[in-house]
Design a protein around this motif. Structure first.
Motif, PDB file in Angstrom:
ATOM      1  N   HIS A   1       0.830  -1.211   0.000  1.00  0.00           N
ATOM      2  CA  HIS A   1       0.000   0.000   0.000  1.00  0.00           C
ATOM      3  C   HIS A   1       0.862   1.259   0.000  1.00  0.00           C
ATOM      4  CE1 HIS A   1       0.728  -0.720   4.319  1.00  0.00           C
ATOM      5  NE2 HIS A   1       0.498   0.568   4.514  1.00  0.00           N
ATOM      6  N   ASN A   2       2.043   1.194   0.624  1.00  0.00           N
ATOM      7  CA  ASN A   2       2.949   2.345   0.574  1.00  0.00           C
ATOM      8  C   ASN A   2       3.525   2.527  -0.825  1.00  0.00           C
ATOM      9  OD1 ASN A   2       2.565   2.940   3.274  1.00  0.00           O
ATOM     10  ND2 ASN A   2       4.363   1.814   3.956  1.00  0.00           N
ATOM     11  N   THR A   3       3.873   1.415  -1.481  1.00  0.00           N
ATOM     12  CA  THR A   3       4.353   1.489  -2.860  1.00  0.00           C
ATOM     13  C   THR A   3       3.296   2.124  -3.756  1.00  0.00           C
ATOM     14  OG1 THR A   3       5.753  -0.476  -2.580  1.00  0.00           O
ATOM     15  CG2 THR A   3       5.138   0.121  -4.826  1.00  0.00           C
ATOM     16  N   LEU A   4       2.069   1.685  -3.604  1.00  0.00           N
ATOM     17  CA  LEU A   4       0.968   2.207  -4.413  1.00  0.00           C
ATOM     18  C   LEU A   4       0.808   3.716  -4.204  1.00  0.00           C
ATOM     19  CD1 LEU A   4      -1.325   1.213  -6.306  1.00  0.00           C
ATOM     20  CD2 LEU A   4      -2.737   0.916  -4.265  1.00  0.00           C
ATOM     21  N   GLY A   5       0.834   4.150  -2.949  1.00  0.00           N
ATOM     22  CA  GLY A   5       0.696   5.571  -2.662  1.00  0.00           C
ATOM     23  C   GLY A   5       1.832   6.387  -3.237  1.00  0.00           C
ATOM     24  N   ALA A   6       3.059   5.881  -3.122  1.00  0.00           N
ATOM     25  CA  ALA A   6       4.211   6.626  -3.626  1.00  0.00           C
ATOM     26  C   ALA A   6       4.154   6.778  -5.143  1.00  0.00           C
ATOM     27  CB  ALA A   6       5.500   5.919  -3.210  1.00  0.00           C
ATOM     28  N   VAL A   7       3.730   5.735  -5.841  1.00  0.00           N
ATOM     29  CA  VAL A   7       3.643   5.793  -7.299  1.00  0.00           C
ATOM     30  C   VAL A   7       2.626   6.848  -7.738  1.00  0.00           C
ATOM     31  CG1 VAL A   7       2.891   4.511  -9.328  1.00  0.00           C
ATOM     32  CG2 VAL A   7       4.435   3.433  -7.698  1.00  0.00           C
ATOM     33  N   VAL A   8       1.465   6.859  -7.088  1.00  0.00           N
ATOM     34  CA  VAL A   8       0.433   7.844  -7.437  1.00  0.00           C
ATOM     35  C   VAL A   8       0.931   9.254  -7.152  1.00  0.00           C
ATOM     36  CG1 VAL A   8      -1.859   8.680  -6.803  1.00  0.00           C
ATOM     37  CG2 VAL A   8      -1.482   6.234  -7.177  1.00  0.00           C
ATOM     38  N   HIS A   9       1.538   9.463  -5.992  1.00  0.00           N
ATOM     39  CA  HIS A   9       2.068  10.787  -5.657  1.00  0.00           C
ATOM     40  C   HIS A   9       3.097  11.249  -6.693  1.00  0.00           C
ATOM     41  CE1 HIS A   9       0.169  10.304  -1.742  1.00  0.00           C
ATOM     42  NE2 HIS A   9       0.545  11.524  -1.406  1.00  0.00           N
ATOM     43  N   ASN A  10       3.991  10.359  -7.064  1.00  0.00           N
ATOM     44  CA  ASN A  10       5.035  10.732  -8.025  1.00  0.00           C
ATOM     45  C   ASN A  10       4.464  11.044  -9.407  1.00  0.00           C
ATOM     46  OD1 ASN A  10       7.074  10.479  -6.132  1.00  0.00           O
ATOM     47  ND2 ASN A  10       7.509   8.340  -6.655  1.00  0.00           N
ATOM     48  N   ALA A  11       3.431  10.303  -9.799  1.00  0.00           N
ATOM     49  CA  ALA A  11       2.808  10.571 -11.095  1.00  0.00           C
ATOM     50  C   ALA A  11       2.152  11.952 -11.108  1.00  0.00           C
ATOM     51  CB  ALA A  11       1.785   9.490 -11.418  1.00  0.00           C
ATOM     52  N   LEU A  12       1.467  12.308 -10.013  1.00  0.00           N
ATOM     53  CA  LEU A  12       0.808  13.613  -9.959  1.00  0.00           C
ATOM     54  C   LEU A  12       1.825  14.739  -9.846  1.00  0.00           C
ATOM     55  CD1 LEU A  12      -2.245  12.743  -7.704  1.00  0.00           C
ATOM     56  CD2 LEU A  12      -2.222  13.112 -10.177  1.00  0.00           C
ATOM     57  N   LYS A  13       2.905  14.497  -9.144  1.00  0.00           N
ATOM     58  CA  LYS A  13       3.972  15.507  -9.109  1.00  0.00           C
ATOM     59  C   LYS A  13       4.509  15.740 -10.515  1.00  0.00           C
ATOM     60  CE  LYS A  13       8.595  16.537  -7.376  1.00  0.00           C
ATOM     61  NZ  LYS A  13       9.098  16.898  -8.716  1.00  0.00           N
ATOM     62  N   GLY A  14       4.788  14.642 -11.225  1.00  0.00           N
ATOM     63  CA  GLY A  14       5.305  14.770 -12.583  1.00  0.00           C
ATOM     64  C   GLY A  14       4.342  15.493 -13.496  1.00  0.00           C
ATOM     65  N   LEU A  15       3.047  15.263 -13.294  1.00  0.00           N
ATOM     66  CA  LEU A  15       2.053  15.921 -14.143  1.00  0.00           C
ATOM     67  C   LEU A  15       2.091  17.432 -13.955  1.00  0.00           C
ATOM     68  CD1 LEU A  15      -0.386  15.266 -16.083  1.00  0.00           C
ATOM     69  CD2 LEU A  15      -1.818  15.722 -14.079  1.00  0.00           C
ATOM     70  N   PHE A  16       2.127  17.896 -12.701  1.00  0.00           N
ATOM     71  CA  PHE A  16       2.093  19.335 -12.457  1.00  0.00           C
ATOM     72  C   PHE A  16       3.446  19.999 -12.703  1.00  0.00           C
ATOM     73  CE2 PHE A  16      -1.942  18.420 -10.355  1.00  0.00           C
ATOM     74  CZ  PHE A  16      -2.700  19.493 -10.804  1.00  0.00           C
ATOM     75  N   ASP A  17       4.475  19.213 -12.899  1.00  0.00           N
ATOM     76  CA  ASP A  17       5.751  19.776 -13.335  1.00  0.00           C
ATOM     77  C   ASP A  17       5.747  20.108 -14.828  1.00  0.00           C
ATOM     78  OD1 ASP A  17       7.043  19.778 -10.886  1.00  0.00           O
ATOM     79  OD2 ASP A  17       7.904  17.777 -11.146  1.00  0.00           O
ATOM     80  N   LEU A  18       4.765  19.573 -15.554  1.00  0.00           N
ATOM     81  CA  LEU A  18       4.671  19.818 -16.995  1.00  0.00           C
ATOM     82  C   LEU A  18       3.954  21.131 -17.277  1.00  0.00           C
ATOM     83  CD1 LEU A  18       3.523  16.264 -18.148  1.00  0.00           C
ATOM     84  CD2 LEU A  18       5.802  17.263 -18.433  1.00  0.00           C
ATOM     85  N   PRO A  19       4.127  21.695 -18.469  1.00  0.00           N
ATOM     86  CA  PRO A  19       3.316  22.855 -18.871  1.00  0.00           C
ATOM     87  C   PRO A  19       1.834  22.493 -18.842  1.00  0.00           C
ATOM     88  CG  PRO A  19       5.156  22.525 -20.380  1.00  0.00           C
ATOM     89  CD  PRO A  19       5.128  21.326 -19.488  1.00  0.00           C
TER      90      PRO A  19
END
Length: 279
Positions: free
Chosen positions: A52-70
């Motif tokens: 469950h921690n792996t799952l949470g970290a992956v989702v967090h990282n994906a959303l961080k990457g999204l908002f780093d984009l234009p």
């Protein structure tokens, strides 16, 4: 001497204790765990990954990457692509289980991004914020900080198995401390905190007052006094077993230091690393 010249500088000011929400939560959870995590050197070996921690970290990282984009590139398909790129399988039972929850996470992220305004420009993504108070330096890393109508909003992503309520947002010491630290770091008012629960697609909201923020801060300062005194006494040669006793209970099941704590092992059963995944 200064006193002989007519100066009296009084006692030296007390050193401020630096705390994060994670440190405070660990201390409240179990003083022994706090010692093992933050004071023991070398630190005892930690347990393996939890799914469950792996799952949470992956989702967090994906959303961080999204908002780093234009902003023009922030769409649901790009969010899903980022999730696939970030995916890890640590803690899952096998490849089939990992694939099942990967697809669940794809749906969560796709629907979440489709339902929000991705043209906004957050003022903080995984932003470190900090503020000194009378007794502590409260600091931590916030998932996202929005600026809406001139005020900061704390956004915390959640992927746990249960939906969250306004009471969860109101009672979160972490969110309250983030609000205090964000307004000091970014020099703007901050009262609103939000828990974005991706599996259910819900948002739990609370608008703090100065009084409610003060209550959270007061409890944090009390805990910091306790853990600071225990830590200083340990450094001076105090008995670690007296200063940092185990606090046993169901939380021992999930403790990273379970293997180094016989009381914890006796207090709760050992579970598989994927046991906390939603069925």
């Amino acid at each position: 001497m200064p006193e002989q010249l007519g100066f009296d500088f009084g006692a030296m000011p007390k050193k401020l204790v630096r705390v994060t929400p994670a440190k405070l939560a660990t201390w409240a959870d179990c003083p022994r765990r706090f010692r093992m995590a933050y004071l023991d050197r070398p630190a005892p070996p930690r347990g393996g990954a939890w799914a469950h921690n792996t799952l949470g970290a992956v989702v967090h990282n994906a959303l961080k990457g999204l908002f780093d984009l234009p902003a023009a590139q922030r769409d649901p398909d790009r969010a899903v692509s980022l999730l696939h790129r970030q995916w890890k399988s640590e803690g899952f039972r096998d490849a089939d289980q990992a694939a099942e929850y990967r697809e669940r996470a794809v749906g969560w992220v796709h629907d979440y991004v489709a339902g929000i305004d991705t043209s906004i420009e957050p003022v903080g993504i995984e932003r470190w914020v900090s503020t000194p108070t009378a007794k502590i330096v409260a600091e931590g890393r916030v998932d996202r900080i929005d600026l809406r109508d001139g005020e900061l909003v704390i956004v915390d992503y959640k992927t746990g198995r249960h939906a969250l309520s306004a009471d969860d947002a109101r009672g979160s010491q972490a969110l309250a401390l983030y609000a205090l630290a964000a307004r000091r770091t970014l020099r703007k008012p901050c009262r609103r905190v939000e828990l974005h629960h991706l599996p259910s697609g819900t948002v739990a909201v609370w608008e703090h007052t100065e009084e409610s923020l003060g209550r959270h801060l007061g409890r944090a300062e009390e805990a910091a006094d306790e853990l600071g005194l225990a830590s200083d006494t340990l450094a001076a040669g105090g008995d670690p077993e007296i200063l940092f006793p185990p606090r046993t209970g169901n939380q021992c099941t999930w403790c990273d230091f379970r293997r180094s704590c016989p009381e914890g092992r006796a207090a709760s059963p050992e579970l598989e690393p994927w046991a906390s995944l939603a069925p």
